[in-house]
Design a protein around this motif. Structure first.
Motif, PDB file in Angstrom:
ATOM      1  N   ARG A  45      -2.672  -0.813  -2.905  1.00  0.00           N
ATOM      2  CA  ARG A  45      -3.639   0.108  -2.321  1.00  0.00           C
ATOM      3  C   ARG A  45      -3.020   1.507  -2.323  1.00  0.00           C
ATOM      4  NH1 ARG A  45      -7.614  -0.017   1.836  1.00  0.00           N
ATOM      5  NH2 ARG A  45      -7.628   1.908   3.063  1.00  0.00           N
ATOM      6  N   ILE A  46      -3.853   2.561  -2.476  1.00  0.00           N
ATOM      7  CA  ILE A  46      -3.318   3.924  -2.414  1.00  0.00           C
ATOM      8  C   ILE A  46      -4.247   4.807  -1.575  1.00  0.00           C
ATOM      9  CG2 ILE A  46      -4.343   4.494  -4.678  1.00  0.00           C
ATOM     10  CD1 ILE A  46      -1.920   6.496  -4.965  1.00  0.00           C
ATOM     11  N   ASP A  47      -3.707   5.346  -0.487  1.00  0.00           N
ATOM     12  CA  ASP A  47      -4.433   6.243   0.409  1.00  0.00           C
ATOM     13  C   ASP A  47      -3.960   7.669   0.185  1.00  0.00           C
ATOM     14  OD1 ASP A  47      -5.500   3.917   1.359  1.00  0.00           O
ATOM     15  OD2 ASP A  47      -4.478   3.977   3.298  1.00  0.00           O
ATOM     16  N   ALA A  48      -4.883   8.614   0.212  1.00  0.00           N
ATOM     17  CA  ALA A  48      -4.568  10.020   0.001  1.00  0.00           C
ATOM     18  C   ALA A  48      -4.302  10.706   1.335  1.00  0.00           C
ATOM     19  CB  ALA A  48      -5.712  10.720  -0.727  1.00  0.00           C
ATOM     20  N   VAL A  49      -3.081  11.227   1.498  1.00  0.00           N
ATOM     21  CA  VAL A  49      -2.686  11.885   2.744  1.00  0.00           C
ATOM     22  C   VAL A  49      -2.789  13.402   2.567  1.00  0.00           C
ATOM     23  CG1 VAL A  49      -0.849  12.216   4.437  1.00  0.00           C
ATOM     24  CG2 VAL A  49      -1.116   9.988   3.298  1.00  0.00           C
ATOM     25  N   PHE A  50      -3.535  14.038   3.454  1.00  0.00           N
ATOM     26  CA  PHE A  50      -3.734  15.485   3.416  1.00  0.00           C
ATOM     27  C   PHE A  50      -2.998  16.118   4.590  1.00  0.00           C
ATOM     28  CE2 PHE A  50      -7.252  13.478   1.350  1.00  0.00           C
ATOM     29  CZ  PHE A  50      -7.602  14.303   0.294  1.00  0.00           C
ATOM     30  N   ASN A  51      -1.998  16.947   4.310  1.00  0.00           N
ATOM     31  CA  ASN A  51      -1.303  17.691   5.350  1.00  0.00           C
ATOM     32  C   ASN A  51      -2.185  18.889   5.675  1.00  0.00           C
ATOM     33  OD1 ASN A  51       0.828  19.242   6.794  1.00  0.00           O
ATOM     34  ND2 ASN A  51       2.073  17.533   6.067  1.00  0.00           N
ATOM     35  N   VAL A  52      -3.025  18.745   6.671  1.00  0.00           N
ATOM     36  CA  VAL A  52      -4.185  19.619   6.832  1.00  0.00           C
ATOM     37  C   VAL A  52      -3.800  21.066   7.142  1.00  0.00           C
ATOM     38  CG1 VAL A  52      -6.317  20.008   8.119  1.00  0.00           C
ATOM     39  CG2 VAL A  52      -5.622  17.683   7.520  1.00  0.00           C
ATOM     40  N   TYR A  53      -3.148  21.298   8.273  1.00  0.00           N
ATOM     41  CA  TYR A  53      -2.948  22.677   8.719  1.00  0.00           C
ATOM     42  C   TYR A  53      -1.553  23.228   8.425  1.00  0.00           C
ATOM     43  CZ  TYR A  53      -7.436  22.128  11.042  1.00  0.00           C
ATOM     44  OH  TYR A  53      -8.774  21.906  11.299  1.00  0.00           O
ATOM     45  N   GLY A  54      -0.741  22.504   7.675  1.00  0.00           N
ATOM     46  CA  GLY A  54       0.526  23.060   7.227  1.00  0.00           C
ATOM     47  C   GLY A  54       0.270  24.196   6.252  1.00  0.00           C
ATOM     48  N   ALA A  55       0.855  25.354   6.526  1.00  0.00           N
ATOM     49  CA  ALA A  55       0.567  26.548   5.719  1.00  0.00           C
ATOM     50  C   ALA A  55       1.756  27.032   4.918  1.00  0.00           C
ATOM     51  CB  ALA A  55       0.091  27.682   6.631  1.00  0.00           C
ATOM     52  N   ALA A 100       0.845  -1.196   0.000  1.00  0.00           N
ATOM     53  CA  ALA A 100       0.000   0.000   0.000  1.00  0.00           C
ATOM     54  C   ALA A 100       0.878   1.243   0.000  1.00  0.00           C
ATOM     55  CB  ALA A 100      -0.925   0.007   1.215  1.00  0.00           C
ATOM     56  N   VAL A 101       0.340   2.320  -0.575  1.00  0.00           N
ATOM     57  CA  VAL A 101       1.064   3.589  -0.665  1.00  0.00           C
ATOM     58  C   VAL A 101       0.263   4.673   0.042  1.00  0.00           C
ATOM     59  CG1 VAL A 101       1.921   5.381  -2.231  1.00  0.00           C
ATOM     60  CG2 VAL A 101       2.157   2.958  -2.847  1.00  0.00           C
ATOM     61  N   ALA A 102       0.914   5.401   0.937  1.00  0.00           N
ATOM     62  CA  ALA A 102       0.334   6.591   1.562  1.00  0.00           C
ATOM     63  C   ALA A 102       0.866   7.785   0.782  1.00  0.00           C
ATOM     64  CB  ALA A 102       0.723   6.675   3.028  1.00  0.00           C
ATOM     65  N   PHE A 103       0.014   8.330  -0.089  1.00  0.00           N
ATOM     66  CA  PHE A 103       0.459   9.336  -1.061  1.00  0.00           C
ATOM     67  C   PHE A 103       0.055  10.737  -0.618  1.00  0.00           C
ATOM     68  CE2 PHE A 103      -0.142  12.036  -4.733  1.00  0.00           C
ATOM     69  CZ  PHE A 103       1.079  11.907  -5.365  1.00  0.00           C
ATOM     70  N   PRO A 104       0.989  11.703  -0.667  1.00  0.00           N
ATOM     71  CA  PRO A 104       0.715  13.066  -0.202  1.00  0.00           C
ATOM     72  C   PRO A 104       0.007  13.909  -1.253  1.00  0.00           C
ATOM     73  CG  PRO A 104       2.972  12.941  -0.973  1.00  0.00           C
ATOM     74  CD  PRO A 104       2.386  11.568  -1.150  1.00  0.00           C
ATOM     75  N   VAL A 105      -1.297  14.021  -1.158  1.00  0.00           N
ATOM     76  CA  VAL A 105      -2.023  14.837  -2.130  1.00  0.00           C
ATOM     77  C   VAL A 105      -1.896  16.327  -1.811  1.00  0.00           C
ATOM     78  CG1 VAL A 105      -3.663  13.008  -2.677  1.00  0.00           C
ATOM     79  CG2 VAL A 105      -4.186  14.614  -0.854  1.00  0.00           C
ATOM     80  N   LYS A 106      -1.625  16.646  -0.540  1.00  0.00           N
ATOM     81  CA  LYS A 106      -1.405  18.040  -0.119  1.00  0.00           C
ATOM     82  C   LYS A 106      -0.269  18.038   0.894  1.00  0.00           C
ATOM     83  CE  LYS A 106      -3.721  21.938   2.218  1.00  0.00           C
ATOM     84  NZ  LYS A 106      -3.136  21.893   3.589  1.00  0.00           N
ATOM     85  N   GLY A 107       0.786  18.806   0.613  1.00  0.00           N
ATOM     86  CA  GLY A 107       1.953  18.827   1.475  1.00  0.00           C
ATOM     87  C   GLY A 107       1.916  19.946   2.496  1.00  0.00           C
ATOM     88  N   HIS A 108       2.940  19.987   3.371  1.00  0.00           N
ATOM     89  CA  HIS A 108       2.925  20.971   4.456  1.00  0.00           C
ATOM     90  C   HIS A 108       3.203  22.387   3.980  1.00  0.00           C
ATOM     91  CE1 HIS A 108       7.226  19.591   4.477  1.00  0.00           C
ATOM     92  NE2 HIS A 108       7.427  20.885   4.578  1.00  0.00           N
ATOM     93  N   GLU A 109       3.647  22.540   2.724  1.00  0.00           N
ATOM     94  CA  GLU A 109       3.782  23.889   2.167  1.00  0.00           C
ATOM     95  C   GLU A 109       2.469  24.402   1.601  1.00  0.00           C
ATOM     96  OE1 GLU A 109       5.649  21.351   1.271  1.00  0.00           O
ATOM     97  OE2 GLU A 109       7.772  21.801   1.614  1.00  0.00           O
ATOM     98  N   GLY A 110       1.497  23.486   1.453  1.00  0.00           N
ATOM     99  CA  GLY A 110       0.172  23.906   0.986  1.00  0.00           C
ATOM    100  C   GLY A 110      -0.070  23.727  -0.489  1.00  0.00           C
ATOM    101  N   PHE A 111       0.721  22.903  -1.177  1.00  0.00           N
ATOM    102  CA  PHE A 111       0.546  22.664  -2.605  1.00  0.00           C
ATOM    103  C   PHE A 111      -0.097  21.302  -2.847  1.00  0.00           C
ATOM    104  CE2 PHE A 111       4.064  25.661  -2.275  1.00  0.00           C
ATOM    105  CZ  PHE A 111       3.711  26.624  -3.215  1.00  0.00           C
ATOM    106  N   ALA A 112      -0.732  21.164  -4.012  1.00  0.00           N
ATOM    107  CA  ALA A 112      -1.426  19.934  -4.367  1.00  0.00           C
ATOM    108  C   ALA A 112      -0.590  19.102  -5.328  1.00  0.00           C
ATOM    109  CB  ALA A 112      -2.770  20.252  -5.016  1.00  0.00           C
ATOM    110  N   SER A 113      -0.740  17.775  -5.234  1.00  0.00           N
ATOM    111  CA  SER A 113      -0.065  16.851  -6.136  1.00  0.00           C
ATOM    112  C   SER A 113      -0.992  16.420  -7.268  1.00  0.00           C
ATOM    113  CB  SER A 113       0.408  15.612  -5.367  1.00  0.00           C
ATOM    114  OG  SER A 113       1.225  15.970  -4.284  1.00  0.00           O
ATOM    115  N   TYR A 114      -2.068  17.150  -7.455  1.00  0.00           N
ATOM    116  CA  TYR A 114      -3.072  16.804  -8.461  1.00  0.00           C
ATOM    117  C   TYR A 114      -3.501  18.068  -9.200  1.00  0.00           C
ATOM    118  CZ  TYR A 114      -6.199  18.558  -4.814  1.00  0.00           C
ATOM    119  OH  TYR A 114      -6.807  19.348  -3.864  1.00  0.00           O
TER     120      TYR A 114
END
Length: 325
Positions: free
Chosen positions: A143-153, A87-101
């Motif tokens: 498996r691929i899970d979408a990881v959201f770095n929520v409050y990283g600005a 399985a892969v935990a993939f960063p769709v939103k990083g702590h700098e606030g950018f999207a991978s999509y």
């Protein structure tokens, strides 16, 4: 076992490995004289698991520029699967606030290609990294899970927020370094590795929910995973928003905030202005409970959004929270 050294100084040997950690002793002889001895530790990974996933966790800004093409992504995932990853935990939103999509119609979040730090830059602007990871994961049975770095600005020179969003979402801190003042984090004498939003800010929460929703609607993910869905540390958030909410929380418990922020905690200094200690106030534990209620409320909103979209689309996206800090 004896091994012959080649003229160029190299040698090769096949060694049988036991499960987990193996210690291999290497003795170098000239004739019958032992010249040197060294040890090598080799870990044999056990691919066989008892119904558990083996995750590859990927960090966005430090990893994605290493895989700037679809083929590079596939090559990496093939090696990961060969190593036992399921399985892969993939960063769709990083702590700098950018999207991978690329499908950002709801949030307007900028693409990772706009990051400025040279060590992190290099993702092509037309590459939907998430979609390519999904495509190859499906082909490889991962498996691929979408990881959201929520409050990283943001971090360093980079932030995916507009100036208006940063001003609105930014956490306010009460830190020992600031001489007793409550200030926005960018005005603090303390310079964090990652800037945080205020989790109690409703506008910041709604922005996160739009990011999560657009990923769920446009991409074939297996789960939503929240990362950094927390307060930065004990020194946040002391904004007017949080104070007002805290007063309402206290009122529901029959309590009153009389001295702010001393009723929560107070930083003390000597006659020369040097920091000496932090003293907890009478409402410190109430403050912690209030902050927990903020997090719980947001998690419930995410849960409701996931349930709503699952019901509409027939998907079975699961929900998890990463609490590494």
């Amino acid at each position: 076992q004896p091994v012959t050294i080649r003229p160029d100084g190299t040698f090769s040997v096949t060694v049988g490995l036991q499960p987990k950690t193996n210690y291999i002793e290497i003795d170098l002889y000239r004739g019958t004289f032992l010249q040197t001895k060294t040890y090598v530790a080799v870990y044999r990974y056990m691919k066989e698991q008892s119904g558990r996933e083996v995750y590859l966790w990927i960090e966005q800004s430090t990893n994605l520029n290493k895989y700037p093409t679809s083929q590079a992504i596939r090559n990496m995932l093939v090696k990961a699967k060969q190593a036992g990853v399921t399985a892969v935990a993939f960063p769709v939103k990083g702590h700098e606030g950018f999207a991978s999509y690329l499908h950002n119609e709801l949030s307007g979040i900028p693409h990772i290609s706009q990051i400025k730090d040279p060590a992190k830059a290099g993702v092509p602007s037309d590459l939907d990294v998430l979609q390519e990871f999904i495509r190859h994961c499906r082909e490889l049975g991962l498996r691929i899970d979408a990881v959201f770095n929520v409050y990283g600005a943001g971090a360093g020179v980079d932030t995916g927020l507009t100036p208006e969003q940063f001003d609105q979402f930014e956490e306010w801190v009460y830190r020992p370094e600031d001489g007793g003042r409550i200030v926005p984090i960018r005005q603090s004498a303390y310079k964090p590795d990652v800037y945080f939003m205020n989790p109690a800010n409703e506008a910041a929460q709604q922005y996160q929910l739009r990011v999560i929703e657009e990923v769920m609607r446009h991409y074939d993910i297996d789960a939503v995973v929240l990362d950094r869905a927390r307060y930065d540390n004990i020194y946040a958030d002391f904004s007017d928003i949080s104070r007002s909410q805290f007063e309402q929380y206290l009122a529901s418990k029959g309590k009153t905030l009389r001295n702010w922020p001393a009723d929560v905690m107070e930083h003390r200094y000597d006659e020369n202005g040097n920091y000496t200690e932090t003293v907890r106030g009478p409402l410190f534990l109430d403050w912690l409970t209030y902050r927990s209620s903020v997090s719980k409320s947001f998690f419930e909103k995410v849960r409701a959004k996931i349930d709503e979209i699952n019901a509409e689309t027939g998907k079975q996206i699961r929900f998890a929270i990463s609490m590494g800090a």
